[in-house]
Design an enzyme around this catalytic site. Structure first.
Site, PDB file in Angstrom:
ATOM      1  N   HIS A  99       0.805  -1.344  -0.178  1.00 20.44           N
ATOM      2  CA  HIS A  99       0.001  -0.160  -0.080  1.00 20.44           C
ATOM      3  C   HIS A  99       0.951   1.157  -0.146  1.00 20.44           C
ATOM      4  CE1 HIS A  99      -3.555   2.486   0.550  1.00 20.44           C
ATOM      5  NE2 HIS A  99      -3.770   2.203   1.877  1.00 20.44           N
ATOM      6  N   HIS A 131      -2.546  -2.419  -9.794  1.00 23.13           N
ATOM      7  CA  HIS A 131      -3.495  -1.767  -8.868  1.00 23.13           C
ATOM      8  C   HIS A 131      -4.749  -2.649  -8.859  1.00 23.13           C
ATOM      9  CE1 HIS A 131      -5.864   1.366  -6.980  1.00 23.13           C
ATOM     10  NE2 HIS A 131      -4.818   1.727  -6.477  1.00 23.13           N
ATOM     11  N   ASP A 189       2.590   5.320  -6.996  1.00 19.45           N
ATOM     12  CA  ASP A 189       3.876   5.340  -6.225  1.00 19.45           C
ATOM     13  C   ASP A 189       5.027   5.198  -7.315  1.00 19.45           C
ATOM     14  OD1 ASP A 189       3.036   5.273  -3.604  1.00 19.45           O
ATOM     15  OD2 ASP A 189       2.226   3.365  -3.958  1.00 19.45           O
TER      16      ASP A 189
HETATM   17  N1  CMC Z   1       4.371  -7.124 -10.707  1.00 18.89           N
HETATM   18  C1  CMC Z   1       4.342  -8.320 -11.269  1.00 18.89           C
HETATM   19  N2  CMC Z   1       3.155  -9.077 -11.238  1.00 18.89           N
HETATM   20  C2  CMC Z   1       2.091  -8.584 -10.464  1.00 18.89           C
HETATM   21  C3  CMC Z   1       2.129  -7.204  -9.814  1.00 18.89           C
HETATM   22  C4  CMC Z   1       3.434  -6.506 -10.020  1.00 18.89           C
HETATM   23  N3  CMC Z   1       3.328  -5.293  -9.425  1.00 18.89           N
HETATM   24  N4  CMC Z   1       0.963  -6.891  -9.352  1.00 18.89           N
HETATM   25  C5  CMC Z   1       0.162  -7.987  -9.850  1.00 18.89           C
HETATM   26  N5  CMC Z   1       0.735  -8.885 -10.446  1.00 18.89           N
HETATM   27  C6  CMC Z   1       0.237 -10.295 -10.919  1.00 18.89           C
HETATM   28  C7  CMC Z   1       0.308 -11.384  -9.738  1.00 18.89           C
HETATM   29  O1  CMC Z   1       1.428 -12.094  -9.663  1.00 18.89           O
HETATM   30  C8  CMC Z   1      -0.933 -12.200 -10.437  1.00 18.89           C
HETATM   31  O2  CMC Z   1      -0.501 -12.875 -11.468  1.00 18.89           O
HETATM   32  P1  CMC Z   1      -1.160 -14.266 -11.688  1.00 18.89           P
HETATM   33  O3  CMC Z   1      -2.540 -13.940 -11.851  1.00 18.89           O
HETATM   34  O4  CMC Z   1      -0.481 -14.944 -12.915  1.00 18.89           O
HETATM   35  O5  CMC Z   1      -0.903 -14.868 -10.212  1.00 18.89           O
HETATM   36  C9  CMC Z   1      -1.900 -10.976 -10.858  1.00 18.89           C
HETATM   37  O6  CMC Z   1      -1.005  -9.823 -11.393  1.00 18.89           O
HETATM   38  C10 CMC Z   1      -2.903 -10.311  -9.974  1.00 18.89           C
HETATM   39  O7  CMC Z   1      -2.223  -9.989  -8.817  1.00 18.89           O
HETATM   40  P2  CMC Z   1      -3.101  -9.807  -7.337  1.00 18.89           P
HETATM   41  O8  CMC Z   1      -2.086  -9.716  -6.252  1.00 18.89           O
HETATM   42  O9  CMC Z   1      -3.976 -10.696  -7.262  1.00 18.89           O
HETATM   43  O10 CMC Z   1      -3.422  -8.329  -7.741  1.00 18.89           O
HETATM   44  P3  CMC Z   1      -4.348  -7.340  -6.453  1.00 18.89           P
HETATM   45  O11 CMC Z   1      -5.297  -6.458  -7.120  1.00 18.89           O
HETATM   46  O12 CMC Z   1      -4.656  -8.185  -5.338  1.00 18.89           O
HETATM   47  O13 CMC Z   1      -3.037  -6.412  -6.219  1.00 18.89           O
HETATM   48  C11 CMC Z   1      -1.421  -4.794  -5.779  1.00 18.89           C
HETATM   49  C12 CMC Z   1      -2.959  -5.188  -6.394  1.00 18.89           C
HETATM   50  C13 CMC Z   1      -1.250  -3.429  -6.018  1.00 18.89           C
HETATM   51  C14 CMC Z   1      -1.336  -5.208  -4.197  1.00 18.89           C
HETATM   52  C15 CMC Z   1      -0.231  -5.510  -6.515  1.00 18.89           C
HETATM   53  O14 CMC Z   1      -0.821  -5.245  -8.231  1.00 18.89           O
HETATM   54  C16 CMC Z   1       1.153  -5.516  -6.175  1.00 18.89           C
HETATM   55  O15 CMC Z   1       1.557  -5.833  -5.412  1.00 18.89           O
HETATM   56  N6  CMC Z   1       1.645  -4.157  -6.879  1.00 18.89           N
HETATM   57  C17 CMC Z   1       2.962  -3.771  -6.195  1.00 18.89           C
HETATM   58  C18 CMC Z   1       2.810  -2.879  -5.007  1.00 18.89           C
HETATM   59  C19 CMC Z   1       2.192  -1.544  -5.469  1.00 18.89           C
HETATM   60  O16 CMC Z   1       2.817  -0.830  -6.433  1.00 18.89           O
HETATM   61  N7  CMC Z   1       1.417  -1.070  -4.832  1.00 18.89           N
HETATM   62  C20 CMC Z   1       0.938   0.303  -4.728  1.00 18.89           C
HETATM   63  C21 CMC Z   1      -0.491   0.336  -4.985  1.00 18.89           C
HETATM   64  S1  CMC Z   1      -0.860   1.901  -5.482  1.00 18.89           S
HETATM   65  C22 CMC Z   1      -0.791   3.009  -4.092  1.00 18.89           C
HETATM   66  C23 CMC Z   1      -2.105   2.511  -3.199  1.00 18.89           C
HETATM   67  O17 CMC Z   1      -3.177   2.920  -3.399  1.00 18.89           O
HETATM   68  O18 CMC Z   1      -1.596   1.801  -2.030  1.00 18.89           O
END
Ligand code: CMC
Length: 433
Positions: A268, A307, A363
């Site tokens: 986050h 996201h 970010d």
């Molecule tokens: N790099 C590589 N793969 C990713 C990433 C990433 N940053 N984010 C998601 N994926 C892949 C993940 O491995 C999964 O792949 P598969 O379906 O093949 O297993 C798929 O995309 C879905 O991922 P998820 O974790 O289920 O997606 P989510 O909606 O639960 O997570 C997130 C959203 C923001 C937590 C995630 O994209 C992430 O960890 N990003 C990196 C951390 C980040 O930049 N966070 C800041 C968010 S914006 C500021 C805020 O509002 O907090």
């Protein structure tokens, strides 16, 4: 038959139910009547991470993740970032409308005159280790504020609530800057009420021997825009914490400490810190393909990408990219920006990122700007928290005024043991011979 309904047939019993649809949602409690037998608890939904569950009705922030739209109270984020200020936007978030000139003057007066913190908080700060993470210090001192304002527990009194709103928006930068000064062993720099909100924060962060700190207007403006961009983001993890903890009717300092704690996590508000660490680890544009390979092998995540809601682009990142260029004209160009731009270029052409709908989020660039402005990496989540403060407070106030709101108390799908009898220790099966 009414059109706005959902007809559900339970194949276990053959019974059919008609469930009303309102604002594109069904009420989860309407599913409870669906039972396999009379003793059954009733049907529930299973939704880890609340991917498809609306926990409230809200009139504050609108996001269309497919179209990359973000609006506060109906106003596009692009217009607010360009034409409003953080304090005016805070007023908008909390009160629902843009202020008149007099309302804005009053609002700014109150916030400016609540920037000081009780001197005892400095003793609280001094108790932390010299290398304490400023976000940990920020979360703790925020919680500590509730002990200084015992009236704050009167959450149903609008006048009391207003005062805590002024205090929290006003004192968040002071706590943040003092946490930083403690971590570098510098004397605390007191608020200067002649300066703007962002200008005063820069003063409390960076003032050394000068009699009067003069913030660079470009950096002051850039910081204000960054605060506007972070001011609210509907039901994200920390806002959910604010509402969830606040639903117990606790005071706003305690609820906001919980929200800030949620923001500390690397998925986050801690992500901007992780982005910078990642860019430094990559070190050179020639190392990007190897890093992308590791991301695709799921060894690491590309921080600052992806996201839960935006699946096309994050409108905040587009604005931030422009702000970055303005900041670099003052500070000089960060070498990390070239790595970031190249990483973005390569990732956006790559099948993995396209099919997973992964785009730069807020970010990805904010950390590079903060670093160019001389904020240490550990301060990044704290900066996010200052910006998010009015959003948390607006959501908290909205929740308290919502006749539907109840204490947050989710259910679980129990998958543990059925009932069994306690056995004395000498009669238990031994597994540790
Ligand atoms: N790099 C590589 N793969 C990713 C990433 C990433 N940053 N984010 C998601 N994926 C892949 C993940 O491995 C999964 O792949 P598969 O379906 O093949 O297993 C798929 O995309 C879905 O991922 P998820 O974790 O289920 O997606 P989510 O909606 O639960 O997570 C997130 C959203 C923001 C937590 C995630 O994209 C992430 O960890 N990003 C990196 C951390 C980040 O930049 N966070 C800041 C968010 S914006 C500021 C805020 O509002 O907090």
């Amino acid at each position: 038959m009414a059109n706005d309904t959902l007809t559900v047939t339970d194949n276990r019993t053959g019974k059919t139910y008609e469930i009303p649809i309102s604002n594109g949602a069904i009420r989860a409690m309407d599913l409870r009547q669906i039972k396999a037998n009379p003793g059954d608890f009733g049907l529930v939904t299973y939704d880890p991470g609340f991917s498809n569950t609306a926990c409230c009705k809200s009139a504050i922030t609108f996001i269309d993740g497919e179209k990359g739209i973000l609006r506060y109270r109906g106003y596009p984020i692009e217009q607010l970032a360009e034409r409003s200020t953080f304090l005016e936007t805070s007023y908008l978030l909390i009160h629902g409308e843009l202020p008149s000139k007099r309302q804005l003057d009053d609002w700014m007066f109150h916030i400016t005159h609540h920037t000081f913190i009780h001197e005892n908080i400095k003793q609280l700060l001094d108790g932390f280790r010299y290398d304490a993470h400023p976000m940990g210090v920020f979360v703790s001192t925020l919680a500590g504020l509730s002990t200084f304002y015992p009236e704050a527990h009167k959450i149903h009194d609008a006048g009391v609530r207003d005062r805590q709103v002024y205090r929290l928006i006003a004192k968040a930068p002071t706590l943040a800057a003092f946490a930083f000064r403690h971590s570098v062993g510098m004397p605390y720099a007191y608020p200067d009420n002649d300066l703007s909100y962002a200008g005063n924060f820069l003063n409390m962060m960076f003032r050394t021997t000068e009699a009067k700190f003069k913030p660079n207007p470009v950096l002051e403006h850039a910081l204000d825009v960054l605060f506007v961009l972070h001011a609210d983001h509907e039901q994200n993890c920390s806002t959910n914490a604010m509402r969830g903890v606040g639903s117990s009717d606790v005071d706003p300092y305690s609820a906001m400490a919980a929200a800030a704690a949620a923001l500390f996590g690397p998925l986050h508000g801690g992500a901007n810190e992780e982005v910078l660490k990642m860019l430094r680890e990559i070190g050179d544009t020639k190392n990007i393909p190897a890093y992308i390979k590791r991301v695709k092998n799921k060894e690491v995540r590309l921080m600052g990408f992806g996201h839960r809601v935006y699946k096309n682009f994050d409108p905040r990142s587009t604005i931030i990219k422009k702000v970055a260029e303005q900041v670099f004209e003052v500070t000089g160009r960060s070498p990390l920006i070239d790595i970031a731009l190249e990483l973005e270029r390569i990732a956006l052409q790559d099948d993995y990122f396209i099919t997973h709908k992964l785009y730069p989020n807020v970010d990805f660039y904010s950390g590079i700007i903060y670093e160019a402005m001389r904020f240490p990496v550990a301060m990044f989540p704290v900066l996010f928290a200052i910006g998010r403060t009015p959003g948390w407070l607006a959501q908290w106030e909205e929740m308290l005024g919502d006749p539907d709101h109840r204490i947050a108390r989710p259910l679980q799908v129990f998958i543990g043991s059925a009932a069994r009898d306690y056995a004395p220790i000498d009669q238990r099966q031994k597994s540790d011979k």
